[in-house]
Design an enzyme around this catalytic site. Structure first.
Site, PDB file in Angstrom:
ATOM      1  N   ASP A  24       0.936  -1.120  -0.002  1.00  0.00           N
ATOM      2  CA  ASP A  24       0.092  -0.094  -0.090  1.00  0.00           C
ATOM      3  C   ASP A  24       0.893   1.230   0.125  1.00  0.00           C
ATOM      4  OD1 ASP A  24      -1.612   2.154   0.484  1.00  0.00           O
ATOM      5  OD2 ASP A  24      -2.317   1.387   2.435  1.00  0.00           O
ATOM      6  N   LYS A  89       2.740  11.222  -3.298  1.00  0.00           N
ATOM      7  CA  LYS A  89       1.614  10.410  -4.108  1.00  0.00           C
ATOM      8  C   LYS A  89       0.931  11.516  -4.862  1.00  0.00           C
ATOM      9  CE  LYS A  89      -1.937   6.672  -3.466  1.00  0.00           C
ATOM     10  NZ  LYS A  89      -2.388   6.111  -2.147  1.00  0.00           N
ATOM     11  N   GLU A 189      -7.310   0.565  -4.275  1.00  0.00           N
ATOM     12  CA  GLU A 189      -7.427   0.364  -3.065  1.00  0.00           C
ATOM     13  C   GLU A 189      -8.513  -0.276  -2.497  1.00  0.00           C
ATOM     14  OE1 GLU A 189      -6.164   4.433  -2.095  1.00  0.00           O
ATOM     15  OE2 GLU A 189      -4.058   4.029  -2.727  1.00  0.00           O
ATOM     16  N   ASP A 213     -12.703   5.603   3.359  1.00  0.00           N
ATOM     17  CA  ASP A 213     -11.247   5.792   3.545  1.00  0.00           C
ATOM     18  C   ASP A 213     -11.089   6.971   3.764  1.00  0.00           C
ATOM     19  OD1 ASP A 213      -8.634   5.762   3.497  1.00  0.00           O
ATOM     20  OD2 ASP A 213      -8.306   4.789   1.352  1.00  0.00           O
TER      21      ASP A 213
END
Ligand code: AMP
Length: 624
Positions: A24, A89, A189, A213
Site C-alpha cells: 500500500d 503520491k 485500493e 477511506d
C-alpha cells in the site's frame, strides 16, 4: 522464477516459491504485507523493533546526499523541511499544470520545465521525479520484508486509488520497476480493502460494498459492485484535501483561541508550531478511546473534552457524509442497497466518524481489521491469488475513465468506455479526410468530456506511409489494448492496402527503461547546481510562505487593524506577489524585508490584544 537451495543436514533440495508481496503506497503512510505459505491470512511487516507496521511516506535528503525514508525522514520534517519530501503520491503522474493549485501548500520546491512535462522536485540543485521518490519508499519496503523474512523479493502488487488515471497508474508501476520490483498488478485500493475482509473471493459472492477511506490528508469513498470475481467501481467521490490533519487543525485553532496562544510566535517558530501540532494529534488519538484530554505545553494547561472535540469536527465529518451521499446518488443506490461498509484509514478510529457513517448507511461497519493495514493486507491477498495460492479465484478490475482518440473538430471518440472490465481490447475504424493523405495523427485521450481539450491527453503518434488514396478510402483500424493494470497500448493499422503498419504507443507519462536510466543520469548531472536558480527558488519559496501567512494574519485580525494598515499590507502583498512572478531574487528579498518590517509591530500588537483578552476575559469586540 523459483529458487533452489540445498538443505545440507538432510541432503535434500529445498525449493523456495517466489513470494509476491502486497504494497500500500499511501499519501501519509505506506506498508508491506504478505500471505504466509500454507496460510490464508495476510500479515503486515513491522519495523526492526517489532512495533510499527506503518512507514511514513517521507523521504529526506541529508546534506551528504544520503537518503532517509520513513520515521527517520519524518523526524527531519521539522528541521529541514526543504530537503524532506512528503505527500509525493499527490504528484504522481502529474504535470506542473495539474498542480498549480497545491504547490503553495508544500514546503519543498516543485520545478516546472515546461507546463506539460512531469513535475520534478528540486533539492540542492538535484532534480527528483515523483517516480524516483516513490521508488525510494518502495525500496525501503522491499528491504523491510527481505530483512524480516530473510528472503529475496522481486514481485509485488501495488495499490492505487480507484480514481487514479492511466498516467498515475503508469507512474506507480514505473516507481516499482525503479525499485527493482516486478509489479504484477496495480490494484484499486477499495478492491484491496474488500479482499482483506475476504469479500468477493468466492465466485458466487454478489455484494455491493462501500469503502469509506479517511486518511491523514485525503478522503475517498468508493462503491463497488462485486460479482463473479469482478470488482466494478460504480462510483467514487471524496476530497483530496480532507482528513485527520484537518481534525488536528481545528484542535489547534480552538486552543489558540481558548488559551489566547501567541499566534505570531506559533506562525514564525517552527518548533513551537510542531509541538502544538503534535499535542493536537495526541489529543485526537486519546479522544478516540477516552473522554478527556489534558497536556501541559510551555506552562499552559491545554484541555479538550470529547463533547467539545465532537462539535469542532462535526462539520468535517458532515462533509464526508455529503460525499457519500453524492457517490450513492451517482451510483443510483440508497443505503438499503449496500451490503457491507468497510472502514479504511487511521482517521476512521474517530468515534464521531464511525457513528455518523453507521447512522448514514444504517449498517454495522467492518472494523475488525486495523484500518491502517486493510489495504496492504488486501494487496497481499491479491498477490497470493496471483501466485495461484487461492485456487479458482480470478479477480478483475474496471477502468475508471473512458479512453478514446481525437477526431475532427477536437471531438473525443471513445473507444473503451469507462467502467469496462479489464483486461480488454477494442478496435474502431477511421479514414482520411484529404485526397492522397499520407499521414494520420492519432491523439489519445482519457476522460468523459465530449471535447478533447477538457480531457487528459495521454500521448499521440503519427501513422505514416499511408498509400495515396482518395479521401475516405483508406481503412485505418485503431486498436486499444488495456491490460489488467489499467495500462494502455494503442496500435494503428491501414487495412485496405494490406500493408501492415503498427505502432505501439506508451502513455507520455510512462517511462521506458531507457528513459529511466536517463532520468537517473540527469539527476547526477544536475548535481552541479545552478546557484542562481537555487537562490531564486529559495527566495520564491520564502515569499510564498510569507504571502500565505500574511493573508492569514489579515483575515484573523482585520477587525482591529484599521483600513489604513489593511490597505498598506495589501499593497505590500500585491507587490510581493508581482515580484515573485519575476526572476529577480534580490527584488523578491527586498519585497520580503519591506512587508516584514511593516507587519512585525502589528504582529506584536495582535499578541498584546490576545493577551489582554485572555487576562480580562473579554471578547475582542468589547476591547475595541
Ligand atoms: P492514514 O493516512 O490512513 O495513515 O491515516 C493517518 C491519520 O490517521 C492521521 O491523521 C492520524 O493522526 C490518524 N490517526 C491514527 N490513529 C488515530 C486514532 N487512534 N484516532 C484518531 N485518528 C488517528
Amino acid at each position: 522464477m523459483a529458487k533452489i537451495s540445498i538443505n545440507l543436514k538432510e541432503g535434500k533440495l529445498n525449493k523456495q516459491e517466489d513470494l509476491i508481496i502486497g504494497i500500500d503506497l499511501g499519501t501519509t503512510n505506506s506498508l508491506v504485507a504478505y500471505v504466509k505459505d500454507g496460510d490464508s491470512e495476510a500479515y503486515a511487516i513491522k519495523d526492526k523493533n517489532g512495533t510499527n507496521t506503518l512507514v511514513p511516506s517521507i523521504i529526506h535528503f541529508n546534506e551528504e546526499g544520503k537518503i532517509l525514508v520513513g520515521e527517520a525522514a519524518k523526524k527531519q520534517l521539522e528541521y529541514a523541511p526543504a530537503r524532506t519530501i512528503y505527500s509525493v503520491k499527490r504528484l504522481m503522474g502529474k504535470s506542473f499544470n495539474d498542480l498549480s493549485k497545491i504547490t503553495d501548500l508544500l514546503a519543498y520546491r516543485i520545478i516546472d520545465e515546461d507546463d506539460d512535462s512531469l513535475v520534478k522536485i528540486e533539492i540542492d540543485g538535484k532534480y527528483h521525479s515523483p517516480i524516483s521518490l516513490s521508488a525510494e519508499i518502495l525500496k525501503y519496503l522491499k528491504l523491510r520484508i527481505e530483512d524480516n523474512l530473510q528472503q529475496e523479493v522481486q514481485k509485488a502488487v501495488i495499490t492505487v486509488p480507484a480514481y487514479f488515471n492511466d498516467a498515475q497508474r503508469q507512474a506507480t508501476r514505473d516507481a516499482g520497476k525503479l525499485a527493482g520490483l516486478d509489479v504484477l498488478r496495480i490494484v484499486n485500493e477499495p478492491t484491496a480493502a474488500a479482499l482483506a475482509y475476504g469479500i468477493g473471493l468466492a465466485q458466487e459472492d454478489e455484494r455491493t460494498v462501500v469503502v469509506y477511506d479517511l486518511g491523514g490528508g485525503t478522503f475517498d469513498i468508493s462503491i463497488l459492485d462485486i460479482k463473479q470475481g469482478i470488482f466494478e467501481v460504480i462510483a467514487t467521490n471524496g476530497d483530496t484535501f480532507l482528513g485527520g490533519d484537518d481534525f488536528d487543525r481545528t484542535i489547534i485553532d480552538y486552543w489558540i483561541e481558548k488559551y489566547a496562544l501567541d499566534i505570531h510566535e506559533i506562525s514564525t517558530n517552527k518548533t513551537k508550531a510542531q509541538s502544538l501540532r503534535l499535542a493536537a494529534e495526541k489529543a485526537k488519538k486519546t479522544l478516540s478511546s477516552q473522554s478527556h484530554f489534558e497536556i501541559k505545553l510551555d506552562g499552559i494547561n491545554l484541555e479538550l473534552t470529547i463533547e467539545t472535540y465532537n462539535s469542532l469536527i462535526k462539520s468535517i465529518v458532515d462533509k464526508t457524509i455529503a460525499c457519500c451521499g453524492q457517490a450513492m446518488k451517482d451510483a443510483g443506490l440508497t443505503p438499503k442497497d449496500i451490503d457491507e461498509v468497510i472502514m479504511v484509514g487511521g482517521s476512521t478510529r474517530v468515534p464521531l466518524v464511525r457513528q455518523e457513517v453507521k447512522r448514514y448507511f444504517d449498517k454495522e461497519l467492518n472494523l475488525s481489521l486495523n484500518p491502517d493495514e486493510v489495504v496492504a493486507l488486501g494487496a497481499a491477498v491479491q498477490a497470493s491469488v496471483l501466485a495461484g495460492k487461492q485456487k479458482g479465484v480470478l479477480l478483475l478490475d474496471i477502468t475508471p475513465l473512458s479512453l478514446g482518440i481525437e477526431t475532427v473538430g477536437g471531438l473525443m471518440d471513445v473507444i473503451i468506455s469507462r467502467n469496462s472490465k479489464i483486461p480488454t481490447s477494442l478496435a474502431r475504424q477511421y479514414t482520411t479526410s484529404i485526397d492522397g493523405q499520407k499521414n494520420l495523427k492519432i491523439s489519445v485521450y482519457q476522460g468523459e468530456r465530449d471535447l478533447v481539450q477538457y480531457n487528459r491527453k495521454l500521448g499521440e503518434f503519427i501513422l505514416s506511409n499511408i498509400p495515396p488514396m482518395p479521401a475516405g478510402i483508406p481503412k485505418i483500424e485503431v486498436q486499444f489494448l488495456l491490460d489488467a493494470d489499467g495500462i494502455l497500448v494503442v496500435k494503428a493499422k491501414e487495412l485496405r492496402s494490406g500493408k501492415e503498419q503498427e505502432i505501439v504507443i506508451q502513455s507520455q507519462y510512462g517511462i521506458s527503461e531507457e528513459e529511466m536510466g536517463k532520468m537517473l543520469l540527469d539527476s547526477i548531472k544536475n548535481a552541479q547546481s545552478d546557484m542562481t536558480i537555487k537562490a531564486l527558488l529559495e527566495a520564491r519559496n520564502e515569499a510564498n510562505n510569507i504571502i500565505v501567512n500574511t493573508e492569514r494574519f489579515l483575515k484573523q485580525n482585520n477587525h482591529w487593524l484599521g483600513t489604513e494598515n489593511i490597505e498598506q499590507i495589501s499593497q505590500f502583498l500585491q507587490a510581493l506577489k508581482d515580484v515573485t512572478q519575476k526572476d529577480d531574487k534580490d527584488a523578491i528579498n527586498q519585497a520580503i524585508t519591506e512587508i516584514n518590517d511593516f507587519t512585525a509591530p502589528l504582529a506584536h500588537q495582535a499578541m498584546d490584544k490576545a493577551m489582554a483578552e485572555s487576562l480580562g476575559g473579554k471578547g475582542i469586540d468589547e476591547i475595541d
